[in-house]
Scaffold this motif. Structure first.
Motif, PDB file in Angstrom:
ATOM      1  N   SER A 179       0.829  -1.433   0.383  1.00 28.21           N
ATOM      2  CA  SER A 179      -0.264  -0.347  -0.258  1.00 28.21           C
ATOM      3  C   SER A 179       0.482   1.034  -0.235  1.00 28.21           C
ATOM      4  CB  SER A 179      -0.698  -0.630   0.957  1.00 28.21           C
ATOM      5  OG  SER A 179      -1.982   1.560   1.499  1.00 28.21           O
ATOM      6  N   LEU A 180       0.501   2.138  -0.552  1.00 32.94           N
ATOM      7  CA  LEU A 180       0.902   3.313  -0.735  1.00 32.94           C
ATOM      8  C   LEU A 180       0.988   3.992   0.130  1.00 32.94           C
ATOM      9  CD1 LEU A 180       0.241   5.185  -4.530  1.00 32.94           C
ATOM     10  CD2 LEU A 180       2.247   2.783  -3.078  1.00 32.94           C
ATOM     11  N   GLU A 181      -0.106   3.784   1.920  1.00 32.64           N
ATOM     12  CA  GLU A 181      -0.784   4.231   3.073  1.00 32.64           C
ATOM     13  C   GLU A 181       0.509   4.516   3.597  1.00 32.64           C
ATOM     14  OE1 GLU A 181      -2.904   6.745   3.270  1.00 32.64           O
ATOM     15  OE2 GLU A 181      -3.049   6.349   1.682  1.00 32.64           O
ATOM     16  N   ILE A 185       6.751   2.682   1.706  1.00 31.91           N
ATOM     17  CA  ILE A 185       6.538   2.756   0.876  1.00 31.91           C
ATOM     18  C   ILE A 185       6.754   4.669   0.487  1.00 31.91           C
ATOM     19  CG2 ILE A 185       5.203   2.253  -1.433  1.00 31.91           C
ATOM     20  CD1 ILE A 185       6.822   0.155   0.152  1.00 31.91           C
ATOM     21  N   GLY A 186       5.757   5.106   0.579  1.00 32.50           N
ATOM     22  CA  GLY A 186       5.473   6.657   0.584  1.00 32.50           C
ATOM     23  C   GLY A 186       6.285   7.582  -0.030  1.00 32.50           C
ATOM     24  N   TRP A 188       9.225   6.781  -1.641  1.00 33.38           N
ATOM     25  CA  TRP A 188       9.245   6.708  -2.976  1.00 33.38           C
ATOM     26  C   TRP A 188       8.210   7.520  -4.270  1.00 33.38           C
ATOM     27  CZ3 TRP A 188      13.500   3.937  -4.498  1.00 33.38           C
ATOM     28  CH2 TRP A 188      13.940   3.198  -3.776  1.00 33.38           C
ATOM     29  N   TYR A 189       7.207   7.730  -3.801  1.00 35.87           N
ATOM     30  CA  TYR A 189       6.482   8.616  -4.337  1.00 35.87           C
ATOM     31  C   TYR A 189       6.216   9.717  -3.617  1.00 35.87           C
ATOM     32  CZ  TYR A 189       5.004   4.031  -6.185  1.00 35.87           C
ATOM     33  OH  TYR A 189       4.865   3.062  -6.866  1.00 35.87           O
TER      34      TYR A 189
END
Length: 390
Positions: A179-181, A185-186, A188-189
């Motif tokens: 999940s981008l949450e 991981i976030g 990277w975005y």
């Protein structure tokens, strides 16, 4: 005639089953030109029966995907087994990519075991005088990010990052890694560079007062190391860790777009090389007579930091754990008593388990990214019962 053919085929099938079930035959690990001494289970007083049971169950898939199991005791690698499984792929089903037969020559994504390696590098940097003290402000080594030293964050120290107690709002166990949450991981975005993104989080508690699992701390440590030593962590570890340990092909394989190395979970190592790190810690920071990292640094990694106790790790089948200097502390059950143990732990079942009272190091790699991680159940039910210290 048809019945005879059927019975013949059935007998053949059952015969094959009986040959493959519980078919593991122990072979001692080979001695290679990697400075690891090898031996047999018998030489170090281990009972082969529970160990053979464990290997058979792993091979039969009873514990999901375990890719390797290595056991070192009293100066010798005495068990080294590899199993089929999937290469890690973030966007694959269950994060599985290609199916392979793992072997000793294949590097594995060690996930958050990387954090413990980053901690070793910071310890070496302190020993060598590149970093004066872990109580220093992180901003002493982040010259391009001085504008973020505000709102209480100016009190963040290197030790807060090592112990995951900086007090920032980020907590990566609150969302799946698909999940981008998830805040790890976030990064990277984000439109910001990784260091700015991590430090943009609100301070929700006083630094040092509470644990929250977030690999951003170790990413910051990687940048602090680079600015303190003039070498990115891949070059620093090559000179001060991999070369002394006779480790080849260590691969800091994951980098952000601006070149920042993902020093929280992006390292690839071979299982034998993971074992060398564990042996170095078992031997108070010494490898082959050379002090790689100070015994004082190892000692701080073995004792939970302040209130970093009672932590329940998602997916783990062990009791609650402690955390300090990017290593987990988790006593194990052996012969009715709790004995000291601590480990590097990574998503999917990557483990470097150090058990000082038994002079033992155990290494696992695996691919249980979305299921239970049973490594400590295997250790306590099968591997430790093979050790009779009475």
């Amino acid at each position: 005639m048809k019945q005879l053919v059927f019975l013949t085929l059935l007998l053949l099938f059952l015969g094959c089953q009986s040959q493959t079930k519980d078919s593991y035959v122990y072979n001692p690990p080979p001695e290679l030109a990697d400075d690891l001494q090898t031996g047999t289970l018998t030489e170090v007083g281990l009972d082969s029966v529970p160990i053979i049971k464990a290997v058979n169950k792993i091979g039969a898939g009873r514990f999901g995907e375990i890719h390797s199991l290595l056991l070192y005791k009293e100066g010798k690698l005495v068990l080294e087994e590899y199993f089929p499984g999937h290469i890690y792929q973030w966007d694959g089903p269950r994060h599985h990519g290609k199916l392979v037969n793992w072997d000793r020559d294949m590097s594995h994504s060690i996930m958050s075991d990387t954090k413990s390696i980053t901690s070793v590098c910071i310890g070496v940097a302190v020993d060598k005088g590149f970093i004066a003290d872990v109580d220093q402000s992180i901003f002493d080594y982040l010259p391009e990010h001085q504008h973020l030293a505000r709102d209480g964050k100016e009190h963040l120290t290197i030790e807060h990052l090592l112990t995951m107690t900086p007090g920032l709002e980020w907590e990566e166990w609150n969302a799946p890694y698909s999940s981008l949450e998830n805040p790890i991981i976030g990064i990277w975005y984000s439109e910001m560079d990784p260091v700015s993104h991590i430090l943009s989080g609100n301070l929700v508690r006083a630094p040092g007062s509470g644990f929250a699992y977030y690999g951003g701390s170790q990413i910051l440590l990687g940048e602090i190391l680079k600015n303190a030593t003039g070498m990115p962590i891949d070059e620093f570890s090559q000179q001060y860790l991999w070369e002394p340990l006779n480790i080849e092909n260590a691969n800091w394989s994951v980098r952000f777009e601006n070149g920042v190395i993902e020093s929280a979970g992006g390292l690839k190592l071979k299982p034998r090389d993971m074992l060398k790190v564990g042996i170095t810690y078992l031997d108070e920071g010494v490898w082959n007579g050379e002090q790689i990292v100070s015994s004082a640094w190892v000692a701080k990694s073995r004792i939970p930091y302040k209130s970093n106790t009672g932590i329940k790790v998602p997916g783990e089948t062990s009791r609650k754990q402690g955390y300090s200097y990017s290593w987990w502390i988790n006593p194990l059950e052996h012969q009715g008593e709790q004995i000291e143990a601590y480990h590097a732990g990574g998503w999917g079942g990557q483990k470097i388990i150090v058990i000082p009272p038994l002079k033992t190091v155990i290494v696992f790699t695996g691919g249980n990214y979305t299921g239970r991680v049973p490594q400590f159940r295997i250790v306590e039910k099968y591997l430790l019962p093979a050790i009779d210290e009475h």
